[in-house]
Scaffold this active site. Sequence first.
Site, mmCIF file in Angstrom:
data_model
loop_
_atom_site.group_PDB
_atom_site.id
_atom_site.type_symbol
_atom_site.label_atom_id
_atom_site.label_comp_id
_atom_site.label_asym_id
_atom_site.label_seq_id
_atom_site.Cartn_x
_atom_site.Cartn_y
_atom_site.Cartn_z
ATOM 1 N N GLU A 1 16.998 -1.005 -0.778
ATOM 2 C CA GLU A 1 15.828 -0.867 0.094
ATOM 3 C C GLU A 1 16.154 0.061 1.278
ATOM 4 O OE1 GLU A 1 14.678 -4.640 1.651
ATOM 5 O OE2 GLU A 1 12.867 -3.899 2.632
ATOM 6 N N ASP B 1 8.144 -1.578 10.575
ATOM 7 C CA ASP B 1 7.727 -2.796 11.274
ATOM 8 C C ASP B 1 8.548 -3.149 12.500
ATOM 9 O OD1 ASP B 1 6.550 -2.687 8.794
ATOM 10 O OD2 ASP B 1 7.220 -4.650 8.153
ATOM 11 N N TYR C 1 16.849 -3.936 10.041
ATOM 12 C CA TYR C 1 15.919 -3.047 9.351
ATOM 13 C C TYR C 1 14.971 -2.324 10.307
ATOM 14 C CZ TYR C 1 11.274 -5.157 8.088
ATOM 15 O OH TYR C 1 9.983 -5.588 8.024
ATOM 16 N N TRP C 2 14.858 -1.051 10.072
ATOM 17 C CA TRP C 2 14.069 -0.079 10.855
ATOM 18 C C TRP C 2 14.599 0.163 12.268
ATOM 19 C CZ3 TRP C 2 11.698 2.945 7.832
ATOM 20 C CH2 TRP C 2 11.001 2.480 6.702
ATOM 21 N N SER D 1 0.787 -1.224 0.000
ATOM 22 C CA SER D 1 0.000 0.000 0.000
ATOM 23 C C SER D 1 0.826 1.285 0.000
ATOM 24 C CB SER D 1 -0.948 -0.021 1.207
ATOM 25 O OG SER D 1 -1.556 1.213 1.397
HETATM 26 C C1 2M8 Z 1 8.344 -4.176 4.896
HETATM 27 O O1 2M8 Z 1 7.218 -4.837 5.474
HETATM 28 C C2 2M8 Z 1 6.802 -6.140 5.072
HETATM 29 C C3 2M8 Z 1 5.487 -6.439 5.791
HETATM 30 O O2 2M8 Z 1 4.519 -5.522 5.372
HETATM 31 C C4 2M8 Z 1 7.795 -7.233 5.422
HETATM 32 O O3 2M8 Z 1 8.740 -6.988 6.184
HETATM 33 O O4 2M8 Z 1 7.636 -8.337 4.916
HETATM 34 C C5 2M8 Z 1 8.331 -2.738 5.462
HETATM 35 O O5 2M8 Z 1 9.553 -2.102 5.193
HETATM 36 C C6 2M8 Z 1 7.149 -1.961 4.917
HETATM 37 O O6 2M8 Z 1 7.214 -0.615 5.294
HETATM 38 C C7 2M8 Z 1 7.088 -2.045 3.394
HETATM 39 O O7 2M8 Z 1 5.907 -1.444 2.942
HETATM 40 C C8 2M8 Z 1 7.153 -3.487 2.899
HETATM 41 C C9 2M8 Z 1 7.306 -3.584 1.381
HETATM 42 O O8 2M8 Z 1 8.329 -2.726 0.933
HETATM 43 O O9 2M8 Z 1 8.274 -4.163 3.488
#
Ligand code: 2M8
Length: 455
Positions: A426, A191, A382-383, A56
Amino acid sequence: MVEQVVPAVGPGDTPPADTAARERAALAAVARTTLDGNWEHDHTVPSRTLYPHQWSWDSAFIAIGWAHLRPERAWAELTSLFDAQWRDGRVPHIVFNPVVADDAYFPGPAFWATTSVAGTPRTVTSGLVQPPVHALAAWHAYRRAPSEPARAALGRLYPRLVAQQHYLSNHRDVGGAGLASIVHPWESGLDNSPAWDEPLAAVPAEAAVLRAYRRRDIVHAAAAHRPTDLDYARYVAIVTAYRAAGYRDEQLADRHPFLVECPLFNAAMGAAESALAHIAQEIGADPGPHRQRAAAITTALVDRLYDPTTGTFHARDLRTGRLTPARTVLGLTPLILPDLPTAQVEAILVEAGSPRFGLAARMTRPLPSHDRTAVDFEPLRYWRGPSWMNINWLVRYGLLTHGHPRLAAGLGASMIELAATAGCHEYFHPDTGAGLGSPAFSWTAALLLDLLAEM
Ligand code: 2M8
């Protein structure tokens, strides 16, 4: 809509004379190739390997990039996402591509099982949402490439964007103070942020739960960069609870294990109302109610999530009623609200300019996702430390909104430099700038194109 190809940088195919311009054109070409490679008939996958469906808020950022290259794709991107909007107005955080194998991503379509829920689209989606940055992105994309077909597409999107806001403010105001709650860390988009550590630790789960599933993320990315198995077990437990309740939002406070008011999510919701006011004006609708809602959300955000003792915004855990202590980059994002009071704008500038984040008119690296001075700062995971293009883009947008062009220029230059050195990854190591995660990531490419066009 007629295909319209807009050069990303420079006037067509003539090579620019000076080196800097040549480098920028080469960089724009990398971004264009990345987006083209990830285009999938009516949407763009974030990454071919890690994220092979439609996400989204990725689509919102990606639409901004397409506006510079092929505006009709910007509108196709947003339209395909909103075609999967649920009857209650929620815009799902993942729209699954039916031709991709169920186990290509975990949790896949079978896990979410949304098609048996009333009011859902035929396509399988997730039942969660993500930060509502779509109205902001749609308005931005439109201004980048205004045209009659674009205005028509904006007009068709408008009621759907309004329904999205309606869902968030009516179904998700669990705290009753005018803010939306997120029901899962995945809804924040950040996340794995330390902002969720406290509320997530309270979710009962055991890593052994994962024996029943197969994580796909660690097939494509280093496990040391991703959330732990215990985190994933909790992610699964929260979705399982929500799914068992048919993804309904009534009585969430009585039964749901994770309920948090996130500064970015709510800042996006407020900024969406401001963007909707502009869109309404452009298409001949009434901007007044949107302006009022934007002001109300801004006031609620300051009342509920600003901590005068730390001088920044925090997430509020509705299970305990407390603000979570982590000082993450989420705290800087309310800058995207045009009505944010001067006191909070100034406080954010102090926080952003401190050694925690390092914002300056001349800066080497973009903002990290977490406070550099914190003991739990992890530059690779990540994050929890790495720099991300979308968050930096939002903060830069906020700096421009509040009249700080020199800081915005410093931040923008550091973002371009990062991509020029490492490519469209990313995310990036916040100190070395090394590219991490997926190497051909769509929102990095899209927002890079936007920056190159503007700076
Ligand atoms: C990451 O999130 C997804 C779950 O929604 C995952 O880790 O599998 C996050 O960085 C999220 O912000 C991002 O929208 C998604 C797809 O890039 O990946």
